[in-house]
Design a protein around this motif. Structure first.
Motif, PDB file in Angstrom:
ATOM      1  N   GLY A 104      -3.940   0.297  -3.597  1.00 21.14           N
ATOM      2  CA  GLY A 104      -4.954   0.709  -2.700  1.00 21.14           C
ATOM      3  C   GLY A 104      -4.626   1.463  -1.800  1.00 21.14           C
TER       4      GLY A 104
ATOM      5  N   ARG B  11       0.666  -1.931  -0.009  1.00 20.63           N
ATOM      6  CA  ARG B  11       0.354   0.258   0.145  1.00 20.63           C
ATOM      7  C   ARG B  11       0.566   1.443  -0.320  1.00 20.63           C
ATOM      8  NH1 ARG B  11      -4.121   2.069   4.485  1.00 20.63           N
ATOM      9  NH2 ARG B  11      -5.081   3.689   3.698  1.00 20.63           N
TER      10      ARG B  11
ATOM     11  N   ARG C 254      -3.394   4.175  -6.702  1.00 15.06           N
ATOM     12  CA  ARG C 254      -4.734   3.633  -6.482  1.00 15.06           C
ATOM     13  C   ARG C 254      -5.253   2.179  -6.949  1.00 15.06           C
ATOM     14  NH1 ARG C 254      -6.836   7.035  -9.813  1.00 15.06           N
ATOM     15  NH2 ARG C 254      -8.192   7.677  -7.945  1.00 15.06           N
TER      16      ARG C 254
END
Length: 329
Positions: A268, A217, A265
């Motif tokens: 995540g 992430r 994006r």
């Protein structure tokens, strides 16, 4: 190995003066098989430490990239770019920078025997100007905001190779090395906080971890005074940029904005904005831990503090890259 337009697919040679496609699309690097750039020119760059610490009650890993040869993570991109330029026989380049990239490219080009002309905003910190000058580069100060330096360099690039840390994909081929190092040191991290201006580290991390097969992430961090990625990511009206102490990420119009948003994006992740007061507090905390970085580097620590307020999960591996030495301010 060649450049390819991400929009129309047209191919361009690495040695050409074009830094973007005739259609306006930006370049990506296309390689055949396991092609890679050899690195005979070196300034002693090595794997930077991954320092495990506790901040705000959470365990994190500091990636100590402010310990690179010129004092910033930009050396990851510069060593690859300069070595390829030397191999191609390029003898002179232009680059625009708010400081760190200019110093890094000036250093590695000097080591490679390449003359560099570095275009900088007139408000660039004196410590960075002194460093660039020490490498023998020609410094061109450009009045006005950071974008003016880019425009001036691009005008000069009509006749001289543009060794851009933003437009030239060879630079990202270097910054992706951070992902490979982290993987060797601790395996795949869960979260990486990344300071985001033009996106050279953000996109490098994205490329590297994609190649490795796992995308952590990505949390991109911007100053609340200059946050085009935040506005883009959350579909907000563009805000008028204001001065910020995080001058290294004060980029009002990053050329790869769409790519940056797409990378976050896909991971995540999210985009955060931080105030100058939060940045100062984070920098002071780091100093009291014996770590001296420039204000731009401290944004990731400030963002982590805000993030941890919503809950701490010490089962996750959280990496905070410290991107530039405090000696450069």
């Amino acid at each position: 190995m060649h450049f390819s337009c991400e929009r129309c697919g047209k191919s361009y040679p690495l040695k050409g003066l074009a830094y973007k496609c005739d259609c306006g699309g930006l370049f990506t690097l296309r390689k055949i098989g396991k092609e890679k750039v050899d690195l005979p020119v070196s300034l002693g760059e090595a794997t930077t430490p991954l320092l495990k610490k506790e901040i705000y009650g959470a365990r994190v890993y500091f990636k100590m990239d402010h310990m690179m040869p010129t004092g910033s993570f930009k050396d990851r991109g510069s060593v690859v770019l300069a070595n390829m330029l030397k191999e191609l026989g390029i003898e002179e380049v232009v680059e625009d920078s708010s400081g760190n990239a200019g110093a890094s490219i000036a250093a590695y080009c000097s080591a490679a025997g390449i003359k560099s002309h570095i275009y900088v905003p007139e408000g660039t910190p004196q410590a960075k100007l002194k460093q660039i000058a020490a490498y023998g580069a020609d410094i061109v100060k450009v009045p006005g905001p950071r974008e003016n330096a880019s425009k001036a360099a691009q005008e000069a690039a009509k006749k001289t190779y543009y060794a851009s840390h933003v437009y030239n994909p060879l630079f990202f081929e270097g910054t992706k090395s951070m992902a490979y190092e982290i993987y060797v040191q601790i395996g795949f991290p869960d979260i990486i906080f990344v300071p985001a201006g033009n996106g050279s580290l953000l996109l490098g991390a994205y490329i590297g971890f994609k190649e490795l097969g796992f995308l952590p992430r990505l949390i991109a961090v911007q100053s609340e005074n200059c946050c085009p990625l935040y506005s883009k990511f959350y579909d907000l009206p563009a805000a008028e940029p204001k001065p910020t102490i995080a001058e290294g990420i004060a980029i009002a119009e990053p050329p790869r904005l769409d790519e940056m948003a797409a990378a976050v994006r896909e991971s995540g992740g999210s985009v955060m904005t931080i105030s100058d007061d939060e940045i100062r507090a984070a920098g002071e905390m780091l100093g009291h831990m014996g770590i001296y970085v420039e204000d731009t580097s401290a944004v990731v620590v400030a963002a982590a503090r805000r993030h941890f307020k919503s809950g701490i999960n010490n089962m996750r591996k959280v990496v905070l890259p410290l991107t530039g030495s405090g000696l450069k301010q």
